[in-house]
Design an enzyme around this catalytic site. Structure first.
Site, PDB file in Angstrom:
ATOM      1  N   ASP A 182       0.836  -1.199   0.000  1.00 31.10           N
ATOM      2  CA  ASP A 182       0.000   0.000   0.000  1.00 31.10           C
ATOM      3  C   ASP A 182       0.874   1.253   0.000  1.00 31.10           C
ATOM      4  O   ASP A 182       2.060   1.198   0.313  1.00 31.10           O
ATOM      5  CB  ASP A 182      -0.947   0.003   1.216  1.00 31.10           C
ATOM      6  CG  ASP A 182      -0.216  -0.066   2.547  1.00 31.10           C
ATOM      7  OD1 ASP A 182       0.850  -0.723   2.628  1.00 31.10           O
ATOM      8  OD2 ASP A 182      -0.685   0.561   3.516  1.00 31.10           O
ATOM      9  N   GLU A 240       0.042  -1.404   5.701  1.00 31.60           N
ATOM     10  CA  GLU A 240       1.106  -0.986   6.614  1.00 31.60           C
ATOM     11  C   GLU A 240       0.953   0.482   6.985  1.00 31.60           C
ATOM     12  O   GLU A 240       1.269   0.890   8.099  1.00 31.60           O
ATOM     13  CB  GLU A 240       2.480  -1.230   5.968  1.00 31.60           C
ATOM     14  CG  GLU A 240       3.669  -1.057   6.902  1.00 31.60           C
ATOM     15  CD  GLU A 240       4.196   0.365   7.008  1.00 31.60           C
ATOM     16  OE1 GLU A 240       4.903   0.662   7.989  1.00 31.60           O
ATOM     17  OE2 GLU A 240       3.900   1.203   6.124  1.00 31.60           O
TER      18      GLU A 240
END
Ligand SMILES: [Zn+2]
Length: 384
Positions: free
Chosen positions: A81, A143
């Protein structure tokens, strides 16, 4: 491994596959398309592919790609991400890789999609017969927000390996320590009343003044008790970042809320810290008639420390020529640590470019990274 595209094509495709993480549902995109892209590249390879979907999150998943079998082994890990981008502030399209002036621009180039492509590049020529210990490529979800991807790994107790390298942007210098992060809220409730007579109410704002004094005393104690000279700021920090209470000067304030951020050093357990300050606040409010409610603003990230003499630390130091450092940002390393891996954070991007408009990675970092990862694979997985 014929389907693995050329390195720059992989980076370009990863950048062109949006995967913004955000607590704001209007911005959040999930990472499943990136996971599918990676899985697709590895389809005809010798890697065994496992896509771990996150419960209740149809657009989010982790990828565990395992090459070879047995105990020990090396995990090359990265999150898939990115943070959101500042619309209008970019000179280049954040979702199109722009190669100019020794820089590759794009959202996630430094932090940290390029690393996943570099790990595949380094694994490209490894033969199944060479491996004495497994090589595992790990790509995670979320994350940048909740760490829900890393937490799902811990829940499933997967993957299992001896060592891990997380390719977060460290300028190709090994990192073996970072602080943790707690963000906590304290809400106090008293009683409103006319300001002309204090007996008519019970000021939550004045009670918060006492609570702040308690927190600052606690900070002083924490900083006296805990120091780690490897960190640029060698003590735990506590920042009072937000306060809101009351509405009018002529009303006794009935409700006041404080948010603070605490950055513990390795060895300071998150839950113990929470218990400790809550205890102290309740103590100081005893017999005041003020109610306190505590809330964690997110689950928190534990601090991490891999011992200086761990094999992966020594290896990373030898291969890069730098002593392992401490950094100020949090990573998924504590979760991999819980899975039993000795973890080093070591990646080709620079933290100065992360979470910024015109994020880029230096083109001349790519070849050294591939060489470094090949040497790691060779030492840990092939020589065993
Ligand atoms: Zn990152």
């Amino acid at each position: 491994m014929s389907r693995i595209p050329a390195l720059l094509d992989m980076i370009s495709d990863l950048i062109a596959t949006p995967s913004v993480s955000s607590v704001n549902p209007e911005l959040a995109q999930g990472n499943l398309t990136v996971i599918e892209l990676l899985a697709n590249w590895l389809e005809d390879s010798d890697f065994d592919i496992e896509i771990m979907h996150l419960p209740g999150e149809p657009a989010k998943a982790n990828l565990i790609a395992t090459f070879g079998r047995g105990k020990g082994g090396l995990v090359l890990a990265g999150h898939t991400d990115t943070v959101p981008y500042d619309e209008g502030k970019w000179r280049y399209d954040p979702f199109r890789l722009t190669n100019t002036g020794n820089r590759l621009y794009g959202l996630g180039t430094s932090d940290m999609k390029s690393f996943l492509a570099l790990a595949l590049e380094a694994a490209r020529e490894v033969q199944a017969g060479d491996l004495r210990e497994p090589l595992i490529l790990l790509a995670t979800a979320d994350e940048e927000t909740s760490m829900s991807g890393a937490r799902a790994l811990v829940e499933h107790n997967r993957p299992q390996a001896g060592h891990a390298v997380i390719g977060e942007p460290t300028g190709l210098r090994p990192v073996r320590m970072h602080k943790g992060i707690l963000m906590e809220a304290i809400h106090l409730t008293g009683q409103s009343g006319h300001s002309s007579d204090p007996a008519l109410g019970n000021s939550a704002l004045e009670a918060m003044h006492t609570v702040i004094g308690t927190l600052l005393d606690w900070r002083k104690e924490l900083q006296a008790r805990h120091q780690s000279p490897l960190f640029a700021v060698p003590v735990p920090t506590l920042n009072l970042g937000h306060i809101h209470g009351g509405d009018n000067p002529n009303r006794i304030c009935a409700s006041c809320e404080l948010h603070f951020d605490l950055r513990p050093l390795p060895g300071m357990a998150l839950q113990e810290l929470r218990d400790e300050f809550r205890h102290r606040v309740l103590d100081v409010l005893q017999d005041t008639g003020i109610d306190a409610v505590f809330k964690s603003l997110f689950e928190g990230i534990p601090a991490m420390e891999t011992p200086a003499n761990a094999r992966i630390v020594q290896l990373a130091e030898k291969l890069t020529g730098y002593s392992a450092e401490a950094v100020a940002f949090g990573t998924e390393a504590p979760y991999l640590g819980r899975l039993g891996m000795e973890t080093v954070i070591l990646g080709p991007g620079d933290i100065a470019q992360a979470h910024q408009p015109d994020e880029y990675i230096r083109l001349d970092r790519l070849a050294p990274t591939v060489d470094l990862l090949k040497s790691l694979i060779d030492t840990v997985c092939i020589k065993g």
